[in-house]
Design a protein around this motif. Structure first.
Motif, PDB file in Angstrom:
ATOM      1  N   GLY A   1      -8.289   4.852   4.798  1.00 29.23           N
ATOM      2  CA  GLY A   1      -8.995   6.121   4.981  1.00 29.23           C
ATOM      3  C   GLY A   1     -10.258   6.169   4.141  1.00 29.23           C
ATOM      4  O   GLY A   1     -11.323   6.567   4.613  1.00 29.23           O
ATOM      5  N   GLN A   2     -10.145   5.718   2.882  1.00 38.30           N
ATOM      6  CA  GLN A   2     -11.318   5.723   1.997  1.00 38.30           C
ATOM      7  C   GLN A   2     -12.405   4.795   2.529  1.00 38.30           C
ATOM      8  O   GLN A   2     -13.593   5.113   2.486  1.00 38.30           O
ATOM      9  CB  GLN A   2     -10.900   5.308   0.583  1.00 38.30           C
TER      10      GLN A   2
ATOM     11  N   ASP B   1       0.811  -1.214   0.000  1.00 42.40           N
ATOM     12  CA  ASP B   1       0.000   0.000   0.000  1.00 42.40           C
ATOM     13  C   ASP B   1       0.850   1.274   0.000  1.00 42.40           C
ATOM     14  O   ASP B   1       0.473   2.286  -0.563  1.00 42.40           O
ATOM     15  CB  ASP B   1      -0.870  -0.052   1.255  1.00 42.40           C
ATOM     16  N   ASN B   2       2.018   1.221   0.656  1.00 41.86           N
ATOM     17  CA  ASN B   2       2.894   2.389   0.725  1.00 41.86           C
ATOM     18  C   ASN B   2       3.347   2.869  -0.654  1.00 41.86           C
ATOM     19  O   ASN B   2       3.789   4.004  -0.815  1.00 41.86           O
ATOM     20  CB  ASN B   2       4.150   2.075   1.549  1.00 41.86           C
TER      21      ASN B   2
ATOM     22  N   LYS C   1      -4.030   5.443   2.769  1.00 41.24           N
ATOM     23  CA  LYS C   1      -5.041   6.037   1.926  1.00 41.24           C
ATOM     24  C   LYS C   1      -6.238   5.100   1.766  1.00 41.24           C
ATOM     25  O   LYS C   1      -7.393   5.495   1.924  1.00 41.24           O
ATOM     26  CB  LYS C   1      -4.410   6.308   0.557  1.00 41.24           C
TER      27      LYS C   1
ATOM     28  N   GLU D   1      -2.743  12.865  -1.490  1.00 41.69           N
ATOM     29  CA  GLU D   1      -2.003  12.602  -2.731  1.00 41.69           C
ATOM     30  C   GLU D   1      -1.307  13.836  -3.286  1.00 41.69           C
ATOM     31  O   GLU D   1      -1.556  14.262  -4.413  1.00 41.69           O
ATOM     32  CB  GLU D   1      -2.924  12.001  -3.790  1.00 41.69           C
TER      33      GLU D   1
ATOM     34  N   PHE E   1      -2.752  17.696   8.829  1.00 41.62           N
ATOM     35  CA  PHE E   1      -1.577  16.944   9.245  1.00 41.62           C
ATOM     36  C   PHE E   1      -0.457  17.058   8.208  1.00 41.62           C
ATOM     37  O   PHE E   1       0.675  17.396   8.521  1.00 41.62           O
ATOM     38  CB  PHE E   1      -1.988  15.471   9.433  1.00 41.62           C
TER      39      PHE E   1
ATOM     40  N   ASP F   1       6.454  10.937 -11.218  1.00 41.83           N
ATOM     41  CA  ASP F   1       5.084  11.234 -10.757  1.00 41.83           C
ATOM     42  C   ASP F   1       4.806  10.708  -9.358  1.00 41.83           C
ATOM     43  O   ASP F   1       3.771  10.080  -9.118  1.00 41.83           O
ATOM     44  CB  ASP F   1       4.039  10.610 -11.702  1.00 41.83           C
ATOM     45  N   ILE F   2       5.719  10.909  -8.439  1.00 42.28           N
ATOM     46  CA  ILE F   2       5.526  10.345  -7.101  1.00 42.28           C
ATOM     47  C   ILE F   2       4.594  11.238  -6.275  1.00 42.28           C
ATOM     48  O   ILE F   2       4.805  12.434  -6.165  1.00 42.28           O
ATOM     49  CB  ILE F   2       6.871  10.171  -6.376  1.00 42.28           C
ATOM     50  N   LEU F   3       3.553  10.592  -5.728  1.00 42.46           N
ATOM     51  CA  LEU F   3       2.611  11.307  -4.867  1.00 42.46           C
ATOM     52  C   LEU F   3       2.803  10.821  -3.433  1.00 42.46           C
ATOM     53  O   LEU F   3       3.376   9.754  -3.209  1.00 42.46           O
ATOM     54  CB  LEU F   3       1.169  11.005  -5.299  1.00 42.46           C
ATOM     55  N   SER F   4       2.338  11.595  -2.460  1.00 44.13           N
ATOM     56  CA  SER F   4       2.359  11.096  -1.091  1.00 44.13           C
ATOM     57  C   SER F   4       1.321   9.989  -0.979  1.00 44.13           C
ATOM     58  O   SER F   4       0.264  10.058  -1.593  1.00 44.13           O
ATOM     59  CB  SER F   4       2.056  12.220  -0.105  1.00 44.13           C
ATOM     60  N   ALA F   5       1.638   8.957  -0.197  1.00 44.10           N
ATOM     61  CA  ALA F   5       0.747   7.794  -0.092  1.00 44.10           C
ATOM     62  C   ALA F   5      -0.327   8.048   0.960  1.00 44.10           C
ATOM     63  O   ALA F   5      -0.473   7.304   1.915  1.00 44.10           O
ATOM     64  CB  ALA F   5       1.560   6.544   0.247  1.00 44.10           C
ATOM     65  N   THR F   6      -1.059   9.139   0.790  1.00 41.58           N
ATOM     66  CA  THR F   6      -2.092   9.522   1.753  1.00 41.58           C
ATOM     67  C   THR F   6      -3.355   9.888   0.997  1.00 41.58           C
ATOM     68  O   THR F   6      -3.367   9.910  -0.234  1.00 41.58           O
ATOM     69  CB  THR F   6      -1.655  10.758   2.549  1.00 41.58           C
ATOM     70  N   LEU F   7      -4.417  10.220   1.742  1.00 42.66           N
ATOM     71  CA  LEU F   7      -5.671  10.618   1.098  1.00 42.66           C
ATOM     72  C   LEU F   7      -5.482  11.880   0.258  1.00 42.66           C
ATOM     73  O   LEU F   7      -6.191  12.121  -0.700  1.00 42.66           O
ATOM     74  CB  LEU F   7      -6.740  10.869   2.161  1.00 42.66           C
TER      75      LEU F   7
ATOM     76  N   SER G   1       1.508   3.357  -3.128  1.00 45.92           N
ATOM     77  CA  SER G   1       0.396   3.981  -3.857  1.00 45.92           C
ATOM     78  C   SER G   1       0.801   5.319  -4.465  1.00 45.92           C
ATOM     79  O   SER G   1       0.251   5.727  -5.481  1.00 45.92           O
ATOM     80  CB  SER G   1      -0.800   4.165  -2.929  1.00 45.92           C
ATOM     81  N   GLY G   2       1.764   6.001  -3.866  1.00 43.26           N
ATOM     82  CA  GLY G   2       2.207   7.271  -4.426  1.00 43.26           C
ATOM     83  C   GLY G   2       3.005   7.099  -5.710  1.00 43.26           C
ATOM     84  O   GLY G   2       3.265   8.075  -6.414  1.00 43.26           O
TER      85      GLY G   2
ATOM     86  N   THR H   1      -5.355  11.087  10.904  1.00 43.86           N
ATOM     87  CA  THR H   1      -3.968  10.703  10.692  1.00 43.86           C
ATOM     88  C   THR H   1      -3.171  11.109  11.921  1.00 43.86           C
ATOM     89  O   THR H   1      -3.320  12.214  12.415  1.00 43.86           O
ATOM     90  CB  THR H   1      -3.382  11.455   9.485  1.00 43.86           C
TER      91      THR H   1
END
Ligand code: NA
Ligand code: NA
Lengths: 308, 428, 165
Positions: free
Chosen positions: A155-156, A70-71, A152, C126, C47, C118-124, A73-74, A167
């Motif tokens: 969270g969804q 999952d980490n 993420k 993004e 956060f 295209d690296i995004l943060s792995a959070t809601l 995902s970015g 968080t």
């Protein structure tokens, strides 16, 4: 030529994903390579913390690391499908289905290779559990509750269940639960037991896959892997597979013991067995998340995940 | 022996050499580790690891609390909170012996419970107290010593910037660390007060302030006096996280300053400016200190040193060895750099000696206190010298009793860990 | 030299002002989130956003820290042998300049790496990570320019600000 590989893990070194993998894996590789591969192991996140693995491994800051899929995902958004409730496989199914040569494994290995990492092995540490200070049995119990989430995807899912995902850093979760800063937390069972969340919660829901599961992996820097001769590459892959099978088996055997520990500490534990009405109630509540997932992810991948 | 086995030690040697040559400490830490890494890996890998580690070291949410607790201190300076606090403690100390000295220490203790910094504490109280102490005939050694020593309470009594840093480095709950500092902080405050009370000359309190005057003065300053209680209660009960408490304190002080018409836009900007410069300084130390520590860990140096210590000394001897090391490091390092270098090495030693991470956190911060008032490099001494002109070695004589108390306190914390653990463990 | 200083000075001042604003804003979203959570409605953006604000403020504040002499140095040698002070200042300035170049170079590479992958943060939330990471090379430029000013002036600044540690 000899190779010195750094191997990093995070979280508790007592978690079976570390304690039942790292010693076995390094021993196997050491023996079978006649000492041509040596390891420096760093357990407990002092080298790379969990959320930085997807850049640290491709950059070569460490050679091998534990990671949650999952980490990533970015970097490669497909991985989050593994945290959706579309994943209904039991850990036993996963034991066979997440191996090199199997389609799901190869799919994600290819995705990670595009990002500069090799999937050494992947495994299921078991469905995440909800540790809460309020009675939890039905999806409606979550409405309006503040739940600490780890990712993420989680969270969804919490949003879909009308909870308020929050968080905060892992270190603060215990005291946040203790003092009501959050009403609950979703996360891996062994981690919650290791951090003694049961001391500060009253209830636990073990959804047994109704909310998906937690797929973790060991990944290796691609350039480093490919710089080794083929026989050593093979030794590394085979040793990882062997150590992984043993560890996955151990986790399957002991999952129930961890649930019992929580119960022993006075928590009311609800286990949702597949096929029971309670389980289906949660599945239905997450129908929307699943439909959304079927729309979002590549068709090919959805089929891989849904067919057994 | 390979070069690879020596690179870690080479980086330590480089670090100390550059620091000795007055290169800024953050630059010394960054370049020492980078240069040593080049001995064993190619430039590209070293550079990638450098920037990856820098990003990791900066992306720590707990660090966000730092500028907030620094800002509370600078806003209080700008709004003359030191004068208020000192006026109140002076009134209550009344006619007891050495009342002015006692009032100084207690004012430091109260300020410490709002600010996370010992220098802010020493400077804010010192500006008001030192002239009065000198006027009453305390002499430069005592006047400066009281404030420099009392100021160190700023980092043991919560909130505390070094405790935030310790929590980040060891992944210990910062909220629990803060609460752990309360009892040792009060014990030290009491010990400091007694030292001052029994120190000669037995100067009589000059003024008798009536009860009603004391009360009305306290009431008038209740805005600032209430803040320590609010902070401790908010952290203890867990209503807010330490970072949130920092943010809310800033806003509380802003509103209070505006209501009292003491905070102008210009003063707010001045407070922000100092806080920003300080944050920039600390931020660089923390980020590149972590890079240095990361390199040492990769070279497994802390592990080797820790083993060497625990193989040869256990229990109280290991503790004594650590105290000696801290005394030596503390003569020339300031606290952030000292924490960053020492924690990876000493945390395992402390664990082997049976110390709880919370106990070792308080232990380390008391060691930081000693560092801040031990010559030749003691930031509190510099601060007091800067605001009063009292000579460095005069100040150094004045802080000797405080240093002795702090050394005793290090052993007390080791032998009686319950002092530290009781309050955080009662947080349920 | 004076001409160069006059060109560089406003750029450094601008960066300092930006860092002051960023760190000055920090308290408000955090207090807002804390209040909202007390009412059962925590935000998902505070956060992460405040962390990036802090990182940007921290790297940029370096310019102000450098110009006001807040960066900590061990001055034992300079105090014992005052005649050495100019040479030590020069060494400190040259190594700091070298260090800032390292920050600019590696920081730019990091931004490019996150941007091109295209690296995004792995959070809601993004967040594209190259945006907050931009703070590293920009902070490096601030450090470089400010150090250059000190080199033109021929000395390291004495501490003007109280170090609040
Ligand atoms: Na304090
Ligand atoms: Na010192």
């Amino acid at each position: 030529d000899s190779y010195r590989l750094s191997l990093s893990t995070w979280g508790s070194p007592k978690h079976p994903q570390v304690s039942h993998f790292v010693p076995e894996f390094t021993k196997l590789v050491g023996e079978r390579s006649d000492g041509r591969i040596k390891f420096r192991t760093f357990e407990g996140g002092e080298m790379v913390k969990q959320q930085f693995v997807p850049t640290a491994v491709p950059q070569g800051t460490v050679d091998i690391s534990l990671t949650t899929l999952d980490n990533w995902s970015g970097r490669t958004s497909d991985v989050t499908i593994l945290t959706t409730p579309l994943w209904t496989r039991s850990m036993k199914d996963t034991l066979g289905a997440l191996k090199p040569g199997q389609p799901i494994y190869d799919y994600f290995d290819k995705k990670l290779r595009e990002q500069g990492a090799i999937l050494l092995c992947a495994f299921d540490i078991g469905p995440p559990v909800l540790s809460t200070s309020f009675p939890i049995e039905h999806p409606s119990d979550l409405a309006g509750k503040k739940i600490r989430v780890y990712s993420k995807g989680a969270g969804q899912m919490m949003q879909a269940l009308k909870a308020a995902p929050t968080t905060m850093s892992v270190g603060e979760v215990y005291s946040a639960l203790q003092r009501g800063t959050v009403d609950g937390a979703i996360g891996g069972l062994q981690g919650a037991v290791g951090l003694k969340h049961f001391e500060v919660t009253k209830y636990m829901l073990a959804p047994m896959g109704a909310l998906g599961t937690l797929i973790h992996a060991y990944v290796m820097n691609k350039d480093k892997f490919e710089s080794m001769p083929e026989d050593l590459q093979k030794i590394v892959m085979e040793s990882a597979a062997k150590a992984r099978d043993a560890m996955q088996g151990y986790i399957i055997d002991k999952y129930g013991d961890f649930v019992d520990q929580v119960r022993k500490h006075g928590n009311t534990v609800t286990v949702l067995e597949a096929g029971t009405p309670g389980y289906d109630e949660w599945r239905n509540a997450l129908q929307g998340v699943n439909d959304e997932a079927r729309r979002t992810y590549p068709k090919e991948l959805v089929e891989l995940i849904e067919t057994k | 022996m390979d070069l690879i086995d020596w690179a870690g030690y080479i980086s330590i040697a480089l670090l100390f050499l550059m620091m000795l040559l007055a290169v800024p400490i953050f630059v010394s830490m960054g370049l020492a580790a980078f240069a040593a890494a080049l001995l064993i890996d190619d430039f590209q890998l070293v550079a990638r690891t450098f920037i990856q580690t820098v990003w990791q070291g900066a992306s720590i949410f707990e660090l966000v609390a730092l500028p907030l607790f620094i800002l509370t201190g600078t806003i209080m300076q700008q709004t003359d909170a030191g004068r208020d606090l000192f006026a109140v403690t002076k009134a209550w100390a009344g006619s007891i012996s050495n009342s002015l000295g006692v009032a100084t220490i207690v004012a430091c203790g109260i300020f410490a419970a709002i600010s996370g910094s010992s220098i802010a504490t020493a400077a804010t109280v010192g500006l008001v107290a030192i002239p009065l102490l000198l006027e009453e005939g305390y002499g430069k050694t005592r006047a400066g010593g009281f404030v420099a020593g009392g100021g160190t309470l700023g980092i043991v009594i919560p909130p505390s910037i070094p405790l935030i840093l310790y929590g980040v480095l060891t992944e210990t709950s910062i909220g629990q660390l803060f609460i752990a500092g309360v009892v040792p902080g009060i014990i030290m405050l009491t010990a400091f007060t007694l030292v001052v009370y029994f120190s000669r000359p037995q100067i009589k309190g000059t003024q008798d302030v009536s009860w009603s005057e004391c009360l009305s003065l306290t009431l008038r300053c209740s805005g600032v006096l209430a803040l320590p209680i609010i902070i401790i209660v908010a952290i203890y009960t867990g209503i807010f996280t330490p970072t949130e408490v920092g943010a809310l304190s800033v806003i509380y002080l802003l509103i209070l300053g505006l209501a009292q018409q003491r905070l102008t836009f210009g003063k707010f900007v001045a407070a922000l400016r100092t806080a920003t410069a300080t944050t920039g300084m600390l931020f660089m130390l923390i980020v590149f200190g972590q890079y240095f520590a990361h390199f040492l860990t990769f070279e497994q140096v802390p592990q080797s040193i820790a083993h060497a210590i625990t193989d040869n000394a256990t229990g109280v001897w290991a503790i004594t060895l650590m105290i000696l090391a801290y005394l030596v490091l503390g003569t020339f390092l300031e606290s952030a750099a000292m924490l960053l270098i020492s924690i990876p090495i000493f945390a395992p030693v402390a664990a082997a000696a049976g110390m709880d991470p919370l106990v070792f956190g308080i232990f380390a911060v008391i060691a930081m206190e000693i560092a801040q008032i031990s010559p030749p490099v003691g930031v509190n001494l510099f601060t007091i010298h800067g605001i009063s002109g009292i000579g460095l070695w005069t100040l150094a004589r004045g802080v000797i009793p405080f240093i002795l108390i702090q050394i005793c306190m290090l052993y007390i914390v080791y032998f009686f860990p319950e002092i530290v653990l009781w309050l955080p463990h009662s947080m349920k | 030299m004076r001409g160069l200083i006059q060109v560089l000075q406003p750029m450094c001042r601008f960066m300092s002002i930006v860092s002051i604003i960023l760190l000055g804003l920090l308290a408000f979203p955090i207090a807002y989130d804390a209040t909202m959570r007390a009412f059962g409605k925590p935000t998902i953006w505070v956060f992460e956003t405040t962390l990036y604000l802090f990182i940007a403020g921290g790297f940029l504040a370096n310019t102000l820290a450098m110009s006001s002499g807040a960066h900590f140095r061990v001055m034992i040698l300079a105090q014992a042998f005052p005649s050495l002070k100019p040479a030590l200042d020069w060494l400190a300035l040259i190594l700091t300049l070298l260090f800032s170049i390292l920050l600019i170079g590696t920081g730019s590479y990091f931004v490019w790496y996150s941007w091109s992958n295209d690296i995004l943060s792995a959070t809601l939330l993004e967040v594209p990570l190259w945006i907050p990471q931009l703070a590293i090379p920009i902070g490096g430029v601030g450090l470089f320019l400010q150090t250059l000013i000190h080199i033109c002036e021929g000395k390291m600044p004495e501490g003007k600000e109280v170090i609040m540690e």
